[in-house]
Every structure is written in structure tokens, then in C-alpha cells.
Design a protein around this motif. Structure first.
Motif, PDB file in Angstrom:
ATOM      1  N   TYR A  54      -1.556  10.343  -0.139  1.00 61.09           N
ATOM      2  CA  TYR A  54      -1.464  11.037   1.133  1.00 61.09           C
ATOM      3  C   TYR A  54      -0.888  12.213   1.108  1.00 61.09           C
ATOM      4  O   TYR A  54      -1.194  13.402   1.346  1.00 61.09           O
ATOM      5  CB  TYR A  54      -1.488  10.223   2.571  1.00 61.09           C
ATOM      6  N   ALA A  55       0.397  12.252   0.923  1.00 55.74           N
ATOM      7  CA  ALA A  55       1.394  13.273   1.025  1.00 55.74           C
ATOM      8  C   ALA A  55       1.195  14.156   0.009  1.00 55.74           C
ATOM      9  O   ALA A  55       1.208  15.479   0.300  1.00 55.74           O
ATOM     10  CB  ALA A  55       3.093  12.930   0.636  1.00 55.74           C
ATOM     11  N   GLU A  69      11.056   8.101   1.474  1.00 58.71           N
ATOM     12  CA  GLU A  69      10.759   6.798   0.981  1.00 58.71           C
ATOM     13  C   GLU A  69      11.767   5.899   1.512  1.00 58.71           C
ATOM     14  O   GLU A  69      13.103   6.315   1.278  1.00 58.71           O
ATOM     15  CB  GLU A  69      10.479   6.817  -0.401  1.00 58.71           C
ATOM     16  N   TYR A  70      11.528   4.924   2.152  1.00 58.69           N
ATOM     17  CA  TYR A  70      12.766   3.800   2.346  1.00 58.69           C
ATOM     18  C   TYR A  70      12.624   2.583   1.549  1.00 58.69           C
ATOM     19  O   TYR A  70      11.794   1.894   1.595  1.00 58.69           O
ATOM     20  CB  TYR A  70      12.620   3.523   3.804  1.00 58.69           C
ATOM     21  N   ILE A  93       0.748  -1.245   0.137  1.00 61.02           N
ATOM     22  CA  ILE A  93      -0.057   0.073  -0.103  1.00 61.02           C
ATOM     23  C   ILE A  93       1.054   1.328   0.137  1.00 61.02           C
ATOM     24  O   ILE A  93       0.199   2.271   0.454  1.00 61.02           O
ATOM     25  CB  ILE A  93      -1.026   0.186   1.287  1.00 61.02           C
ATOM     26  N   ALA A  94       2.016   1.000  -0.552  1.00 58.25           N
ATOM     27  CA  ALA A  94       3.044   2.447  -0.426  1.00 58.25           C
ATOM     28  C   ALA A  94       2.485   3.530  -1.427  1.00 58.25           C
ATOM     29  O   ALA A  94       2.719   4.680  -0.835  1.00 58.25           O
ATOM     30  CB  ALA A  94       4.294   1.859  -0.980  1.00 58.25           C
ATOM     31  N   ASP A  95       1.660   3.106  -2.271  1.00 61.16           N
ATOM     32  CA  ASP A  95       0.746   4.154  -3.187  1.00 61.16           C
ATOM     33  C   ASP A  95       0.028   5.184  -2.291  1.00 61.16           C
ATOM     34  O   ASP A  95      -0.299   6.155  -2.456  1.00 61.16           O
ATOM     35  CB  ASP A  95       0.172   3.825  -4.264  1.00 61.16           C
ATOM     36  N   HIS A  96      -0.527   4.455  -1.118  1.00 57.64           N
ATOM     37  CA  HIS A  96      -1.607   5.292  -0.813  1.00 57.64           C
ATOM     38  C   HIS A  96      -0.660   6.361   0.441  1.00 57.64           C
ATOM     39  O   HIS A  96      -1.305   7.367   0.409  1.00 57.64           O
ATOM     40  CB  HIS A  96      -2.046   4.078   0.361  1.00 57.64           C
TER      41      HIS A  96
END
Length: 68
Positions: free
Chosen positions: A18-19, A33-34, A11-14
Motif C-alpha cells: 500500500y505504501a 515498521e514496528y 498481512i504486513a506485506d499488504h
């Protein structure tokens, strides 16, 4: 706001969206991002080497934001 996103999280795209939405609404927001980290990596510093620098970044952000 600081939005920390583990790039291997399904769900990284979420987090990215959001940002973006925070910024579009006029809220100062920084996306960090990591790479090659999964969901929950912050709670496993012994297993996820990037947890330590992420925690350091979060603490620095909080200190700066809260005026310490």
C-alpha cells in the motif's frame, strides 16, 4: 500518508505494498515498521511496548500534517 506496519502481522506485506503504491501514484507516503508486533498492537499499549512509540509517531505525523 503514514503507513504503520506491525512486522509480525500476517498481512504486513499488504501495508508495505500500500505504501509503495501510494508513492508510485505520487502521494507522499512514509512506511514505518514496528518489529515483533502483531495486528492490533496499537490498542494494547500495556501489553505491546512498541505501541507507545508508534502512537507518539502517529500523533507527531498528524500534528505536522495538520499544522498544529
Amino acid at each position: 500518508a503514514l503507513v504503520v506496519v506491525p512486522t509480525s502481522d500476517p498481512i504486513a506485506d499488504h501495508g508495505r505494498r500500500y505504501a509503495e503504491r501510494l508513492q508510485a501514484a505520487g502521494t507522499p507516503a512514509r512506511l514505518s515498521e514496528y518489529p515483533e508486533t502483531g495486528h492490533g498492537f496499537l490498542s494494547t499499549p500495556g501489553m505491546a511496548p512498541q505501541a507507545t512509540p508508534a502512537r507518539t509517531e502517529i500523533l507527531a505525523f498528524l500534528r505536522e500534517s495538520l499544522g498544529e
